[in-house]
Design a protein around this motif. Structure first.
Motif, PDB file in Angstrom:
ATOM      1  N   LEU A   3       0.842  -1.191   0.000  1.00 44.66           N
ATOM      2  CA  LEU A   3       0.000   0.000   0.000  1.00 44.66           C
ATOM      3  C   LEU A   3       0.886   1.252   0.000  1.00 44.66           C
ATOM      4  O   LEU A   3       1.667   1.474   0.924  1.00 44.66           O
ATOM      5  N   ILE A   4       0.800   2.054  -1.048  1.00 42.78           N
ATOM      6  CA  ILE A   4       1.619   3.263  -1.146  1.00 42.78           C
ATOM      7  C   ILE A   4       1.201   4.257  -0.074  1.00 42.78           C
ATOM      8  O   ILE A   4       0.015   4.476   0.170  1.00 42.78           O
ATOM      9  N   HIS A   5       2.193   4.863   0.570  1.00 37.69           N
ATOM     10  CA  HIS A   5       1.918   5.827   1.636  1.00 37.69           C
ATOM     11  C   HIS A   5       3.032   6.860   1.705  1.00 37.69           C
ATOM     12  O   HIS A   5       4.136   6.649   1.208  1.00 37.69           O
ATOM     13  N   GLN A   6       2.716   7.981   2.341  1.00 39.39           N
ATOM     14  CA  GLN A   6       3.720   8.992   2.663  1.00 39.39           C
ATOM     15  C   GLN A   6       3.271   9.690   3.940  1.00 39.39           C
ATOM     16  O   GLN A   6       2.096   9.652   4.314  1.00 39.39           O
ATOM     17  N   ALA A   7       4.227  10.326   4.620  1.00 38.83           N
ATOM     18  CA  ALA A   7       3.918  10.990   5.889  1.00 38.83           C
ATOM     19  C   ALA A   7       4.758  12.244   6.019  1.00 38.83           C
ATOM     20  O   ALA A   7       5.887  12.318   5.512  1.00 38.83           O
ATOM     21  N   PHE A   8       4.211  13.239   6.722  1.00 42.62           N
ATOM     22  CA  PHE A   8       4.941  14.487   6.932  1.00 42.62           C
ATOM     23  C   PHE A   8       4.411  15.169   8.188  1.00 42.62           C
ATOM     24  O   PHE A   8       3.298  14.890   8.652  1.00 42.62           O
ATOM     25  N   THR A   9       5.225  16.047   8.740  1.00 40.47           N
ATOM     26  CA  THR A   9       4.832  16.792   9.935  1.00 40.47           C
ATOM     27  C   THR A   9       4.338  18.181   9.550  1.00 40.47           C
ATOM     28  O   THR A   9       4.600  18.667   8.446  1.00 40.47           O
ATOM     29  N   THR A  10       3.643  18.825  10.480  1.00 34.20           N
ATOM     30  CA  THR A  10       3.218  20.215  10.277  1.00 34.20           C
ATOM     31  C   THR A  10       4.013  21.105  11.228  1.00 34.20           C
ATOM     32  O   THR A  10       5.191  21.336  11.009  1.00 34.20           O
ATOM     33  N   ASP A  11       3.389  21.567  12.310  1.00 34.07           N
ATOM     34  CA  ASP A  11       4.095  22.491  13.206  1.00 34.07           C
ATOM     35  C   ASP A  11       4.698  21.806  14.424  1.00 34.07           C
ATOM     36  O   ASP A  11       5.199  22.471  15.322  1.00 34.07           O
ATOM     37  N   THR A  12       4.652  20.476  14.494  1.00 36.99           N
ATOM     38  CA  THR A  12       5.258  19.752  15.624  1.00 36.99           C
ATOM     39  C   THR A  12       6.238  18.716  15.091  1.00 36.99           C
ATOM     40  O   THR A  12       6.122  18.251  13.951  1.00 36.99           O
ATOM     41  N   ASN A  13       7.194  18.353  15.939  1.00 36.28           N
ATOM     42  CA  ASN A  13       8.066  17.232  15.571  1.00 36.28           C
ATOM     43  C   ASN A  13       7.346  15.926  15.856  1.00 36.28           C
ATOM     44  O   ASN A  13       6.282  15.896  16.476  1.00 36.28           O
ATOM     45  N   SER A  14       7.941  14.834  15.398  1.00 40.70           N
ATOM     46  CA  SER A  14       7.261  13.545  15.492  1.00 40.70           C
ATOM     47  C   SER A  14       8.263  12.434  15.742  1.00 40.70           C
ATOM     48  O   SER A  14       9.376  12.441  15.206  1.00 40.70           O
ATOM     49  N   ILE A  15       7.849  11.478  16.572  1.00 38.05           N
ATOM     50  CA  ILE A  15       8.606  10.238  16.770  1.00 38.05           C
ATOM     51  C   ILE A  15       7.624   9.086  16.625  1.00 38.05           C
ATOM     52  O   ILE A  15       6.577   9.066  17.284  1.00 38.05           O
ATOM     53  N   HIS A  16       7.942   8.150  15.756  1.00 38.23           N
ATOM     54  CA  HIS A  16       7.121   6.947  15.679  1.00 38.23           C
ATOM     55  C   HIS A  16       7.994   5.714  15.491  1.00 38.23           C
ATOM     56  O   HIS A  16       9.131   5.803  15.016  1.00 38.23           O
ATOM     57  N   ILE A  17       7.444   4.587  15.902  1.00 35.77           N
ATOM     58  CA  ILE A  17       8.076   3.289  15.672  1.00 35.77           C
ATOM     59  C   ILE A  17       7.401   2.647  14.469  1.00 35.77           C
ATOM     60  O   ILE A  17       6.175   2.612  14.382  1.00 35.77           O
ATOM     61  N   ALA A  18       8.199   2.168  13.523  1.00 32.93           N
ATOM     62  CA  ALA A  18       7.683   1.352  12.430  1.00 32.93           C
ATOM     63  C   ALA A  18       7.974  -0.100  12.773  1.00 32.93           C
ATOM     64  O   ALA A  18       9.121  -0.532  12.778  1.00 32.93           O
ATOM     65  N   LEU A  19       6.918  -0.815  13.088  1.00 39.27           N
ATOM     66  CA  LEU A  19       7.044  -2.206  13.515  1.00 39.27           C
ATOM     67  C   LEU A  19       6.832  -3.098  12.301  1.00 39.27           C
ATOM     68  O   LEU A  19       5.717  -3.226  11.790  1.00 39.27           O
ATOM     69  N   GLY A  20       7.912  -3.683  11.793  1.00 39.37           N
ATOM     70  CA  GLY A  20       7.831  -4.541  10.616  1.00 39.37           C
ATOM     71  C   GLY A  20       7.455  -5.955  10.997  1.00 39.37           C
ATOM     72  O   GLY A  20       8.021  -6.535  11.922  1.00 39.37           O
ATOM     73  N   LEU A  21       6.485  -6.523  10.279  1.00 36.93           N
ATOM     74  CA  LEU A  21       5.989  -7.874  10.554  1.00 36.93           C
ATOM     75  C   LEU A  21       6.453  -8.804   9.438  1.00 36.93           C
ATOM     76  O   LEU A  21       6.167  -8.563   8.259  1.00 36.93           O
ATOM     77  N   TYR A  22       7.144  -9.873   9.797  1.00 33.83           N
ATOM     78  CA  TYR A  22       7.766 -10.761   8.804  1.00 33.83           C
ATOM     79  C   TYR A  22       7.342 -12.210   9.029  1.00 33.83           C
ATOM     80  O   TYR A  22       8.089 -13.011   9.583  1.00 33.83           O
ATOM     81  N   PRO A  23       6.139 -12.583   8.580  1.00 36.69           N
ATOM     82  CA  PRO A  23       5.714 -13.984   8.703  1.00 36.69           C
ATOM     83  C   PRO A  23       6.365 -14.846   7.626  1.00 36.69           C
ATOM     84  O   PRO A  23       7.092 -14.343   6.761  1.00 36.69           O
ATOM     85  N   THR A  24       6.096 -16.129   7.685  1.00 32.81           N
ATOM     86  CA  THR A  24       6.505 -17.025   6.607  1.00 32.81           C
ATOM     87  C   THR A  24       5.435 -16.992   5.522  1.00 32.81           C
ATOM     88  O   THR A  24       4.245 -17.129   5.806  1.00 32.81           O
ATOM     89  N   TYR A  25       5.848 -16.800   4.282  1.00 31.36           N
ATOM     90  CA  TYR A  25       4.912 -16.741   3.163  1.00 31.36           C
ATOM     91  C   TYR A  25       4.803 -18.101   2.465  1.00 31.36           C
ATOM     92  O   TYR A  25       5.689 -18.950   2.589  1.00 31.36           O
ATOM     93  N   TRP A  26       3.743 -18.257   1.705  1.00 33.89           N
ATOM     94  CA  TRP A  26       3.506 -19.537   1.038  1.00 33.89           C
ATOM     95  C   TRP A  26       4.695 -19.945   0.177  1.00 33.89           C
ATOM     96  O   TRP A  26       5.106 -21.106   0.172  1.00 33.89           O
ATOM     97  N   PHE A  27       5.237 -18.990  -0.590  1.00 31.99           N
ATOM     98  CA  PHE A  27       6.314 -19.350  -1.514  1.00 31.99           C
ATOM     99  C   PHE A  27       7.560 -19.832  -0.776  1.00 31.99           C
ATOM    100  O   PHE A  27       8.371 -20.581  -1.328  1.00 31.99           O
ATOM    101  N   GLU A  28       7.701 -19.411   0.504  1.00 31.89           N
ATOM    102  CA  GLU A  28       8.863 -19.861   1.269  1.00 31.89           C
ATOM    103  C   GLU A  28       8.773 -21.338   1.629  1.00 31.89           C
ATOM    104  O   GLU A  28       9.805 -21.990   1.848  1.00 31.89           O
ATOM    105  N   LEU A  29       7.555 -21.870   1.693  1.00 31.31           N
ATOM    106  CA  LEU A  29       7.413 -23.304   1.939  1.00 31.31           C
ATOM    107  C   LEU A  29       7.966 -24.124   0.777  1.00 31.31           C
ATOM    108  O   LEU A  29       8.424 -25.252   0.955  1.00 31.31           O
ATOM    109  N   LEU A  30       7.901 -23.545  -0.439  1.00 33.19           N
ATOM    110  CA  LEU A  30       8.438 -24.254  -1.601  1.00 33.19           C
ATOM    111  C   LEU A  30       9.936 -24.474  -1.479  1.00 33.19           C
ATOM    112  O   LEU A  30      10.481 -25.431  -2.042  1.00 33.19           O
ATOM    113  N   GLN A  31      10.601 -23.585  -0.745  1.00 39.66           N
ATOM    114  CA  GLN A  31      12.048 -23.752  -0.560  1.00 39.66           C
ATOM    115  C   GLN A  31      12.346 -25.032   0.212  1.00 39.66           C
ATOM    116  O   GLN A  31      13.367 -25.688  -0.023  1.00 39.66           O
ATOM    117  N   ASP A  32      11.439 -25.404   1.126  1.00 40.22           N
ATOM    118  CA  ASP A  32      11.634 -26.645   1.877  1.00 40.22           C
ATOM    119  C   ASP A  32      11.331 -27.866   1.018  1.00 40.22           C
ATOM    120  O   ASP A  32      11.820 -28.969   1.297  1.00 40.22           O
TER     121      ASP A  32
END
Length: 403
Positions: free
Chosen positions: A210-239
């Protein structure tokens, strides 16, 4: 720290089952909390302040980025090279200069470097049974770090401080893998499908692609980007490749230019046949169990208070109270003679008659040493728990006085 903060709480008031059935890999989710302190047990400004006080932070290895309007700054512009090691170390004076100039600071891999986030991500991994990665984004007022883009993994945005406006667009490619769609610049963004200003305590889930962008206005910002990395179907083919190696038919050489047409036709038909047989006879449950085992043995250790345990371990007695580490994942197997406990890429082997005693250690959240069941004597109980403390499976809750 509240070590009980898990993914269920992260998506509250939604149920975790509703999240994975209705939103996971499908559509974004915005949760407005009206609670500025909601994430304090995960990360606060003091944690970042303490982290940046380190005078030996390496600027290389993609640990940090300074980026403004999509243009990243070479790390040599905000670091200094040590004369002896030749390593590039973050120069905090220059770092803050660029922050004041509107550059966004990205601190990568904080699931390995900031204690509260290490423990938090460990707990999430134990709950979800897949890898979690965390990055911190610090953006000055009226600034934008990255230009419109999408990620190849699902992301949860945790707004820690200040506010940030997010624009969500569309998905030009369905469920992208690790290969970035190089045509992203050709996709028309037009009007955002969703706009929101995240405030402290808010959460925004963005499915991969999903394409996205983010920006601040008159305040600073701190956020955590929590990346989720499950096993995908195609990775089972490697086994499946490993399973194919066990069949002599798959170990034959493919046709070469010196073979005749009949031999080449035989290969094509035979290869289709044995591939179909491999899939038809596939035990999917075993395949999933293999992936689960790989995750368990490769999972990072949870080391909170482990040094304190080391200081006290010689004081363990029958009245001492211990607990299984919250984020621990383990598996067991046994034969007629032995039982094995596997975790953290370790395997501890015990005689089979230890099974009742091990049951107390493995399946009790909290217990006193004297309450360990089985046939082992008191000295054996102390030796057994000492081993599990040394290996990072158990932690000491209280020593208590011996009777």
């Amino acid at each position: 720290m509240n070590t009980e903060f898990n993914f269920s709480q992260l998506v509250y008031p939604y149920k975790i089952t509703d999240f994975f059935q209705s939103y996971w890999e499908k559509k974004y989710l915005y949760i407005n909390r009206n609670n500025n302190s909601f994430y304090n047990n995960i990360l606060d400004n003091n944690d970042i302040d303490n982290f940046l006080q380190n005078q030996k932070l390496q600027a290389e290895c993609d640990n940090f980025f300074l980026v403004k309007d999509g243009n990243s700054l070479d790390f040599k512009n905000w670091s200094k090279q040590e004369s002896k090691s030749h390593q590039y170390i973050v120069d905090n004076n220059k770092l803050f200069e660029f922050l004041h100039q509107g550059f966004t600071l990205v601190i990568n891999g904080v699931h390995k470097s900031i204690p509260k986030l290490i423990n938090f991500c460990n707990l999430l991994e134990s709950e979800l049974k897949f890898r979690i990665r965390a990055n911190i984004y610090i953006t000055p007022p009226t600034a934008q770090g990255l230009l419109p883009h999408y990620d190849e993994h699902d992301v949860c945005i945790l707004q820690i401080h200040g506010t940030k406006i997010w624009h969500l667009y569309h998905s030009p490619i369905q469920l992208p893998s690790q290969q970035k769609d190089q045509r992203i610049g050709l996709h028309s963004l037009e009007k955002p499908e969703f706009e929101v200003e995240l405030k402290p305590g808010d959460l925004l889930y963005i499915p991969r692609g999903l394409i996205h962008q983010a920006f601040t206005t008159d305040t600073n910002s701190i956020h955590i980007a929590l990346g989720l990395y499950p096993t995908y179907w195609f990775e089972l083919l490697q086994d499946l490749v490993e399973l194919a190696k066990e069949n002599p038919a798959f170990r034959r050489a493919i046709p070469n230019e010196f073979m005749n047409d009949d031999q080449k036709s035989f290969f094509k038909e035979k290869f289709r046949q044995i591939c179909q047989d491999l899939v038809t006879n596939l035990d999917v449950d075993t395949l999933l169990e293999t992936k689960s085992h790989q995750f368990i043995v490769n999972k990072r250790s949870q080391d909170e208070s482990r040094f304190q345990d080391w200081l006290q371990i010689n004081q363990i007695n029958l009245n001492s109270v211990l607990s299984r580490r919250k984020s621990i994942l383990f598996s067991t197997d046994k034969d007629q003679s032995n039982i094995r406990v596997k975790f953290y890429n370790k395997s501890l082997t015990f005689p089979i008659f230890f099974a009742p005693s091990l049951s107390t250690i493995l399946y009790s959240d909290r217990f006193a040493v004297k309450d360990i069941g089985g046939l082992i004597n008191n000295e054996g109980k102390i030796k057994l728990v000492t081993k599990f403390i040394q290996e990072g499976f158990l932690k000491i809750e209280s020593i208590n006085a011996d009777d």
